[in-house]
Design a protein around this motif. Sequence first.
Motif, PDB file in Angstrom:
ATOM      1  N   TRP A 229      -4.885   5.993 -54.159  1.00  0.00           N
ATOM      2  CA  TRP A 229      -4.156   7.491 -52.482  1.00  0.00           C
ATOM      3  C   TRP A 229      -4.353   9.043 -54.004  1.00  0.00           C
ATOM      4  O   TRP A 229      -4.199   9.200 -55.050  1.00  0.00           O
ATOM      5  N   GLY A 230      -4.092   9.573 -53.197  1.00  0.00           N
ATOM      6  CA  GLY A 230      -4.190  11.221 -53.360  1.00  0.00           C
ATOM      7  C   GLY A 230      -3.625  12.288 -52.803  1.00  0.00           C
ATOM      8  O   GLY A 230      -4.150  13.759 -52.430  1.00  0.00           O
ATOM      9  N   GLY A 231      -2.229  11.319 -52.168  1.00  0.00           N
ATOM     10  CA  GLY A 231      -1.413  12.245 -52.336  1.00  0.00           C
ATOM     11  C   GLY A 231      -1.495  13.507 -50.734  1.00  0.00           C
ATOM     12  O   GLY A 231      -1.310  11.786 -49.777  1.00  0.00           O
ATOM     13  N   ALA A 232      -1.636  14.849 -50.556  1.00  0.00           N
ATOM     14  CA  ALA A 232      -1.709  14.790 -49.091  1.00  0.00           C
ATOM     15  C   ALA A 232      -2.898  14.908 -48.314  1.00  0.00           C
ATOM     16  O   ALA A 232      -3.139  14.275 -47.073  1.00  0.00           O
ATOM     17  N   TYR A 233      -4.650  13.815 -49.117  1.00  0.00           N
ATOM     18  CA  TYR A 233      -5.485  13.616 -48.617  1.00  0.00           C
ATOM     19  C   TYR A 233      -4.989  11.639 -48.477  1.00  0.00           C
ATOM     20  O   TYR A 233      -6.205  11.051 -47.790  1.00  0.00           O
ATOM     21  N   GLY A 234      -4.342  11.729 -48.886  1.00  0.00           N
ATOM     22  CA  GLY A 234      -3.661  10.398 -48.206  1.00  0.00           C
ATOM     23  C   GLY A 234      -4.411   9.366 -49.337  1.00  0.00           C
ATOM     24  O   GLY A 234      -5.415   9.729 -50.010  1.00  0.00           O
ATOM     25  N   ASN A 235      -5.377   7.878 -48.691  1.00  0.00           N
ATOM     26  CA  ASN A 235      -6.307   6.734 -49.254  1.00  0.00           C
ATOM     27  C   ASN A 235      -7.471   8.299 -49.507  1.00  0.00           C
ATOM     28  O   ASN A 235      -8.152   8.213 -48.343  1.00  0.00           O
ATOM     29  N   GLN A 236      -7.867   8.072 -50.438  1.00  0.00           N
ATOM     30  CA  GLN A 236      -8.885   8.279 -50.600  1.00  0.00           C
ATOM     31  C   GLN A 236     -10.404   7.784 -51.619  1.00  0.00           C
ATOM     32  O   GLN A 236      -9.449   7.137 -52.442  1.00  0.00           O
ATOM     33  N   TYR A 249     -13.960  11.058 -49.364  1.00  0.00           N
ATOM     34  CA  TYR A 249     -13.989  10.313 -48.028  1.00  0.00           C
ATOM     35  C   TYR A 249     -11.873  10.399 -47.975  1.00  0.00           C
ATOM     36  O   TYR A 249     -11.243   9.724 -48.939  1.00  0.00           O
ATOM     37  N   ALA A 250     -11.246  10.954 -46.948  1.00  0.00           N
ATOM     38  CA  ALA A 250      -9.423  11.149 -46.698  1.00  0.00           C
ATOM     39  C   ALA A 250      -8.505  11.145 -45.995  1.00  0.00           C
ATOM     40  O   ALA A 250      -9.503  10.800 -44.582  1.00  0.00           O
ATOM     41  N   HIS A 251      -8.301  10.277 -46.078  1.00  0.00           N
ATOM     42  CA  HIS A 251      -6.980   9.781 -44.833  1.00  0.00           C
ATOM     43  C   HIS A 251      -7.430   8.764 -44.339  1.00  0.00           C
ATOM     44  O   HIS A 251      -7.389   8.377 -43.563  1.00  0.00           O
ATOM     45  N   LEU A 252      -7.889   7.631 -45.052  1.00  0.00           N
ATOM     46  CA  LEU A 252      -8.271   6.621 -44.915  1.00  0.00           C
ATOM     47  C   LEU A 252      -7.474   5.380 -44.858  1.00  0.00           C
ATOM     48  O   LEU A 252      -6.334   5.542 -44.993  1.00  0.00           O
ATOM     49  N   SER A 253      -7.758   4.524 -43.430  1.00  0.00           N
ATOM     50  CA  SER A 253      -6.391   3.630 -43.290  1.00  0.00           C
ATOM     51  C   SER A 253      -6.566   2.100 -44.884  1.00  0.00           C
ATOM     52  O   SER A 253      -5.746   1.469 -44.776  1.00  0.00           O
ATOM     53  N   GLN A 254      -8.254   2.146 -44.921  1.00  0.00           N
ATOM     54  CA  GLN A 254      -8.409   0.925 -45.606  1.00  0.00           C
ATOM     55  C   GLN A 254      -8.953   1.339 -46.169  1.00  0.00           C
ATOM     56  O   GLN A 254     -10.563   2.417 -46.205  1.00  0.00           O
ATOM     57  N   ALA A 274      -4.983   7.972 -40.412  1.00  0.00           N
ATOM     58  CA  ALA A 274      -4.118   9.049 -40.377  1.00  0.00           C
ATOM     59  C   ALA A 274      -3.467   8.990 -41.635  1.00  0.00           C
ATOM     60  O   ALA A 274      -1.704   9.596 -41.536  1.00  0.00           O
ATOM     61  N   THR A 275      -3.451   8.291 -42.834  1.00  0.00           N
ATOM     62  CA  THR A 275      -2.651   8.675 -44.470  1.00  0.00           C
ATOM     63  C   THR A 275      -2.878   9.705 -44.200  1.00  0.00           C
ATOM     64  O   THR A 275      -4.109  10.688 -44.738  1.00  0.00           O
ATOM     65  N   GLY A 276      -1.748  10.515 -45.812  1.00  0.00           N
ATOM     66  CA  GLY A 276      -1.355  11.648 -46.162  1.00  0.00           C
ATOM     67  C   GLY A 276      -1.412  12.743 -45.230  1.00  0.00           C
ATOM     68  O   GLY A 276      -0.807  11.997 -43.877  1.00  0.00           O
ATOM     69  N   ASN A 277      -1.469  14.573 -45.292  1.00  0.00           N
ATOM     70  CA  ASN A 277      -1.283  14.848 -44.128  1.00  0.00           C
ATOM     71  C   ASN A 277      -1.549  15.342 -43.827  1.00  0.00           C
ATOM     72  O   ASN A 277      -2.677  15.994 -43.680  1.00  0.00           O
ATOM     73  N   VAL A 278      -1.198  14.922 -42.604  1.00  0.00           N
ATOM     74  CA  VAL A 278      -2.271  14.521 -41.016  1.00  0.00           C
ATOM     75  C   VAL A 278      -1.948  14.805 -39.912  1.00  0.00           C
ATOM     76  O   VAL A 278      -0.417  14.428 -39.471  1.00  0.00           O
ATOM     77  N   THR A 279      -2.430  15.492 -39.035  1.00  0.00           N
ATOM     78  CA  THR A 279      -2.135  15.734 -37.861  1.00  0.00           C
ATOM     79  C   THR A 279      -2.403  14.556 -36.531  1.00  0.00           C
ATOM     80  O   THR A 279      -1.944  14.490 -35.268  1.00  0.00           O
ATOM     81  N   GLY A 280      -3.270  13.793 -37.296  1.00  0.00           N
ATOM     82  CA  GLY A 280      -3.878  12.584 -36.815  1.00  0.00           C
ATOM     83  C   GLY A 280      -4.953  12.608 -36.682  1.00  0.00           C
ATOM     84  O   GLY A 280      -5.447  12.371 -38.285  1.00  0.00           O
ATOM     85  N   PRO A 281      -5.522  10.544 -36.650  1.00  0.00           N
ATOM     86  CA  PRO A 281      -6.647   9.783 -37.208  1.00  0.00           C
ATOM     87  C   PRO A 281      -7.997  10.662 -36.770  1.00  0.00           C
ATOM     88  O   PRO A 281      -8.025  10.896 -35.858  1.00  0.00           O
ATOM     89  N   HIS A 282      -8.145  10.819 -38.437  1.00  0.00           N
ATOM     90  CA  HIS A 282      -9.779  11.944 -38.799  1.00  0.00           C
ATOM     91  C   HIS A 282     -10.359  11.289 -39.518  1.00  0.00           C
ATOM     92  O   HIS A 282      -9.309  10.991 -40.798  1.00  0.00           O
ATOM     93  N   LEU A 283     -11.451  11.616 -40.230  1.00  0.00           N
ATOM     94  CA  LEU A 283     -12.527  12.090 -41.768  1.00  0.00           C
ATOM     95  C   LEU A 283     -12.452  13.350 -42.060  1.00  0.00           C
ATOM     96  O   LEU A 283     -12.866  13.395 -41.330  1.00  0.00           O
TER      97      LEU A 283
END
Length: 311
Positions: A229-236, A249-254, A274-283
């Motif tokens: 977990w990387g905070g705003a980066y979500g799973n990274q 690599y940030a915002h991973l689902s797995q 789309a984990t962390g601070n995002v508006t939609g799924p992306h890398l």
Amino acid sequence: MPAKGKHRRPKSQRFARSIAVAGTGGAALALPFMGATGAHAATPQSVSEKAVQSLPVTQKSAEKTAAKKDAAKTSTVRTYSVRVGDYLSKIADEQNVSGGWKKLYADNRSAIGDDPSLIHPGLKLSIGKKARTSTTKTESSASSSSSKAKKTEKAASKSSSNSTAATQSSDTTSSSGYTLPVTGATIGTGYRVAGSMWSSGYHTGVDFVVPTGTSLKAVAAGTVVSAGWGGAYGNQVVIKLNDGYYAQYAHLSQLSVSAGQTVTEGQQIGLSGATGNVTGPHLHFEIRTTPDYGSDVDPVAYLRSKGVAVG
């Protein structure tokens, strides 16, 4: 006799007067003496008593004042909800945060994550240390729960990811030893795009627009330095590449790898999300000179310098 009687009357009157005078004199003598003594004795006594009695009152008044100050300080501890167009320096100025955006970031780092530029509308920021403490405790427990969930996911997917990683590695390797972090994706937000949503004033990486669950690959061989977990980066995932640079690599689902693990070019390191601070799924993908935020370089230029076609 009448003359004597007349003479006695004045004497009698004089005696009465003398008594009256004596009485008056006594009173006059007594009253000043009594009054002076009473006044002289009462004055220091009353002053002393008032002084003694005023001490607790003064202390109570001081305690009340201190309590009011504490209450005032407590009342200044508040929560701010990030709005569209906000960035930390703007919020710090508007909310009169002593120490500026750096103090605001330090108090809310557990909520924001490693990148102070990644804040989004609806994110709750604490203005004040006391609120930050409670917020940190809440977020710590949430982070702990998230970590447990991730461990479960890792255990469940480890065998399948290891088997697919080897296959994908052989399919995606190139003669240069470098490859794209994700196949068939378009770039959404580019590197160093300016925007008020980032405290640094620009985007520190590039965003590859892909749906949740898309396979993400190591751009080159290296060693995983962090995965979690990387905070705003979500799973990274952060990989130290063999040339000394770091790929994030940030915002991973797995997650498909763990810290300390070596990877090869094209090996799956996780799935987009789309984990962390995002508006939609992306890398969100970065190339850095160190594993930490703030050491970014142009990831597209880096990949192109390695012979990888981007965009």
